[in-house]
Enzyme design. Structure first.
Site, short mmCIF file in Angstrom:
data_model
loop_
_atom_site.label_atom_id
_atom_site.label_comp_id
_atom_site.label_asym_id
_atom_site.label_seq_id
_atom_site.Cartn_x
_atom_site.Cartn_y
_atom_site.Cartn_z
CG HIS A 66 -2.00 1.03 1.13
ND1 HIS A 66 -1.79 2.40 1.37
CD2 HIS A 66 -3.68 0.71 0.74
CE1 HIS A 66 -3.39 2.88 1.01
NE2 HIS A 66 -3.99 1.98 0.57
CG ASP A 107 -9.10 -4.29 -2.49
OD1 ASP A 107 -10.24 -4.27 -2.11
OD2 ASP A 107 -8.53 -3.13 -2.89
N1 ACO Z 1 4.13 -7.85 -4.71
C1 ACO Z 1 5.70 -7.83 -4.81
N2 ACO Z 1 6.41 -6.71 -4.73
C2 ACO Z 1 5.79 -5.67 -4.52
C3 ACO Z 1 4.33 -5.45 -4.17
C4 ACO Z 1 3.47 -6.71 -4.51
N3 ACO Z 1 2.27 -6.76 -4.27
N4 ACO Z 1 4.13 -4.33 -4.13
C5 ACO Z 1 5.07 -3.59 -4.10
N5 ACO Z 1 6.29 -4.39 -4.16
C6 ACO Z 1 7.67 -4.32 -4.42
C7 ACO Z 1 8.11 -3.27 -5.48
O1 ACO Z 1 8.49 -4.14 -6.70
C8 ACO Z 1 9.12 -2.41 -4.97
O2 ACO Z 1 10.41 -3.06 -4.87
P1 ACO Z 1 11.77 -2.51 -5.10
O3 ACO Z 1 11.88 -1.61 -3.98
O4 ACO Z 1 12.83 -3.64 -4.84
O5 ACO Z 1 11.75 -2.02 -6.23
C9 ACO Z 1 8.75 -2.22 -3.69
O6 ACO Z 1 7.86 -3.08 -3.13
C10 ACO Z 1 8.10 -0.85 -3.46
O7 ACO Z 1 6.75 -0.90 -4.52
P2 ACO Z 1 6.16 0.34 -5.15
O8 ACO Z 1 5.37 -0.12 -6.51
O9 ACO Z 1 7.41 1.62 -5.43
O10 ACO Z 1 5.20 0.84 -4.26
P3 ACO Z 1 3.96 2.02 -4.28
O11 ACO Z 1 3.82 2.62 -3.13
O12 ACO Z 1 4.22 2.73 -5.64
O13 ACO Z 1 2.77 0.90 -4.68
C11 ACO Z 1 0.97 -0.67 -4.80
C12 ACO Z 1 1.94 0.76 -4.07
C13 ACO Z 1 0.55 0.08 -6.00
C14 ACO Z 1 -0.12 -0.70 -3.73
C15 ACO Z 1 1.84 -1.86 -4.84
O14 ACO Z 1 1.98 -2.10 -3.52
C16 ACO Z 1 1.12 -2.92 -5.57
O15 ACO Z 1 1.13 -3.01 -6.81
N6 ACO Z 1 0.28 -3.69 -5.13
C17 ACO Z 1 -0.51 -4.94 -5.85
C18 ACO Z 1 -1.72 -4.24 -6.22
C19 ACO Z 1 -2.51 -4.09 -4.91
O16 ACO Z 1 -2.92 -4.81 -4.19
N7 ACO Z 1 -3.37 -2.70 -4.86
C20 ACO Z 1 -4.49 -1.93 -4.04
C21 ACO Z 1 -3.83 -0.94 -3.22
S1 ACO Z 1 -5.29 -0.82 -2.15
C22 ACO Z 1 -6.32 0.07 -2.76
O17 ACO Z 1 -6.00 0.97 -3.76
C23 ACO Z 1 -7.63 -0.22 -2.22
#
Ligand code: ACO
Length: 428
Positions: A307, A364
C-alpha cells in the site's frame, strides 16, 4: 512563534511556512515557491505532496490508524450502518435519528433511474465490464438532470444531486449485472434499506420472492463502511482534480469510477481472486508464487499486498479478515481460496523481501473472498468498491467546492527536445 522551513537556492535563503494539522501532520507550504524562487518541486506519483487541507479522513500509515471525521474505523465498522457513515462523511457529523430518517427517506425516494436509461443498458454487449458501464451510466445521469451542470447553483440543488447519486448508484450497478446476465431488471423496493435493496436488485427475480439474509446485509454494511473514504488516493484525487474544473458532480464521479477501475487501485479486489484461483488451479504451491512475486524479471506481483501509505498494517484488512471468517462460518461456506489466502499471507509475512519493503495484506486481500461468499460475481467486485467509496468522493468534492479551491494543475520538468526547425516530409 510559527515554524518555517528554510530552502537555500543559488546562494539565497528563502523561508516557507510550516503547516501543522490537528493530528500533528506537518507540511511545508510551498505554494509561493515558484513565484519567489523560480523553482517547482518534482514528486512523481505525488508521494510527498499534500494537495489539499481536508477535515474528512485521517490516516497514519505507520501506526495503522484510520478515522472518518475523528471516529475510529473499528467503531464505525462495528456499530454504524453505511448510510449513517455516508451522512457523517458528507455532512461532517453523526446524524440524529431524525436527520438520519430524512437522509434515508430522501435517498430512498430517488432510487429509480429514468426509463430511457434502460435503452443504454440494452445497447451494451453482455460481456461489457460493469465498471465501464457504471462509469458511462453515471456520466449519462448528467444528461437527464441539466440543472446539475452548474455544480454551485445552490446548497439545496447540490444536496439533491448528492442524494440522487447515492440513490441511483446501486440501481445502476445492479442493472449492469442484470444486463450482463440478460436477466430482467429489478426495480428498487423502497421499503428496503440501502444494502438490502441492492442485493434485491442484484439477485431478485420477478418470478420469485427474495429475502435478504441479515448476515449478508451486515457483511455488506461493514465492507462498504471500510471502503467509504481513504483521503487523497488515486480515485479521490481524480475526483478533486476533475471537480476543480467545476465539471458537474456526475461527470466528476464518473472520472473517479474510471480511476478506481485499475488493478493497482480498486481493481485489485478482482485481481486478488483471480490470482488465488490461478494459484489454486496450478496446484496451490504458494512458495512458487511468492518466489515469482519477488523475481524482478517476472511482472507478477502479489495482488492485495502493499500500500502506498500503510507501511505496517492496514487497519481495514484486520477488520475484514475477521469479518471474512465470521461470514464464511455463518453462511457455512468452506472456500479453498481462503485457505490459499491464509497460506500466502503467512509465507509472505515471514519472508525477508516482503518484510524489508513493508508489504502487508491490504483491504482488498480479503474483501474478494467475502464478496464471493455473498455470490457477487468477480467482475462486480470493483463496482462494490465504487458503491462503498461514493460517499467519500462526494464528501471530498463538497469540501473542495465549499473551500473554493483553485483548479488543479500540476507543473512538470520538460525533458524533450529543445527548439528545432520543421523538416519537409520528403527530406526526413
Ligand atoms: N508484490 C511484490 N512486490 C511488491 C508488491 C507486491 N504486491 N508491491 C510492491 N512491491 C515491491 C516493488 O517491486 C518495489 O520493490 P523494489 O523496492 O525492490 O523496487 C517495492 O515493493 C515498492 O513498491 P512500489 O510499487 O514502489 O510501491 P508503491 O507505493 O508505488 O505502490 C501499490 C503501492 C501500487 C499498492 C503496490 O504495492 C502494488 O502494486 N500492490 C499490488 C496491487 C494492490 O493490491 N493494489 C491495491 C492497493 S489498495 C487500494 O487501492 C484499495
Amino acid at each position: 512563534m510559527s515554524e518555517t522551513a528554510k530552502i537555500e537556492l543559488d546562494g539565497k535563503t528563502y523561508e516557507f511556512p510550516v503547516v501543522v494539522g490537528t493530528e500533528n501532520e506537518k507540511a511545508i507550504d510551498i505554494s509561493k515557491l515558484r513565484d519567489t524562487t523560480g523553482y517547482v518541486t518534482l514528486d512523481t506519483g505525488y508521494k510527498n505532496t499534500g494537495a489539499t487541507k481536508s477535515a474528512i479522513t485521517f490516516l497514519d500509515g505507520e501506526l495503522g490508524i484510520l478515522h472518518y471525521r475523528g471516529y475510529p474505523i473499528e467503531q464505525l465498522a462495528e456499530k454504524a450502518t453505511f448510510i449513517e457513515v455516508a451522512y457523517l462523511l458528507i455532512y461532517g457529523k453523526l446524524p440524529t435519528q431524525s436527520e438520519l430518517n430524512d437522509f434515508s427517506n430522501s435517498i430512498t425516494k430517488h432510487t429509480l433511474v429514468h426509463e430511457d436509461m434502460k435503452q443504454f443498458f440494452e445497447a451494451y454487449p453482455a460481456k461489457a465490464h460493469p465498471m465501464g458501464v457504471l462509469s458511462s451510466m453515471v456520466c449519462s445521469l448528467s444528461t437527464f438532470y441539466p440543472e446539475s451542470l452548474d455544480p454551485n447553483r445552490s446548497p439545496e440543488a447540490k444536496d439533491l444531486t448528492i442524494h440522487r447519486l447515492l440513490a441511483k448508484l446501486p440501481t445502476l450497478a445492479a442493472w449492469s449485472y442484470k444486463n450482463a446476465m440478460r436477466h430482467p431488471f429489478m426495480y428498487p423496493k423502497n421499503n428496503l434499506d440501502y444494502c438490502s435493496n441492492f442485493m434485491y436488485m442484484m439477485f431478485g427475480m420477478p418470478t420469485e420472492d427474495y429475502t435478504v439474509d441479515p448476515v449478508i446485509v451486515d457483511a455488506l454494511n461493514k465492507l462498504l463502511i471500510l471502503h467509504a473514504d481513504h483521503e487523497q488516493n488515486c480515485s479521490t484525487s481524480t475526483v478533486r482534480i476533475v471537480g476543480s474544473s467545476q465539471a458537474n458532480l456526475y461527470a466528476t464521479i464518473s472520472a473517479g469510477i474510471s480511476a478506481l477501475w485499475g488493478p493497482l487501485h480498486g481493481g485489485a479486489n478482482q485481481a486478488v481472486i483471480e490470482m488465488l484461483e490461478q494459484i489454486h488451479n496450478d496446484g496451490g504451491d504458494v512458495d512458487k508464487w511468492v518466489a515469482k512475486a519477488k523475481d524482478k524479471e517476472d511482472s507478477f506481483r502479489l495482488m492485495g499486498f502493499g500500500h502506498r501509505v500503510y507501511k505496517n498494517f492496514d487497519p481495514r484488512a484486520t477488520i475484514i479478515k475477521k469479518a471474512c471468517d465470521d461470514v464464511l462460518e455463518k453462511l457455512g461456506i468452506n472456500d479453498p481460496m481462503l485457505e490459499i489466502a491464509k497460506k500466502l499471507e503467512k509465507v509472505a509475512l515471514e519472508d525477508d523481501y516482503f518484510k524489508a519493503r513493508n508489504l502487508y495484506p491490504n483491504v482488498d486481500f480479503y474483501s474478494g473472498i467475502i464478496y464471493k461468499a455473498l455470490k457477487i460475481p468477480t467482475e462486480m467486485f470493483t463496482v462494490m468498491f465504487a458503491i462503498g467509496r461514493l460517499p467519500g468522493w462526494i464528501a471530498q468534492w463538497k469540501e473542495m467546492t465549499e473551500n473554493n479551491e483553485p483548479i488543479g494543475r500540476p507543473r512538470q520538468i520538460y525533458t524533450g527536445e529543445t527548439p528545432r526547425d520543421y523538416v519537409e516530409i520528403s527530406k526526413r
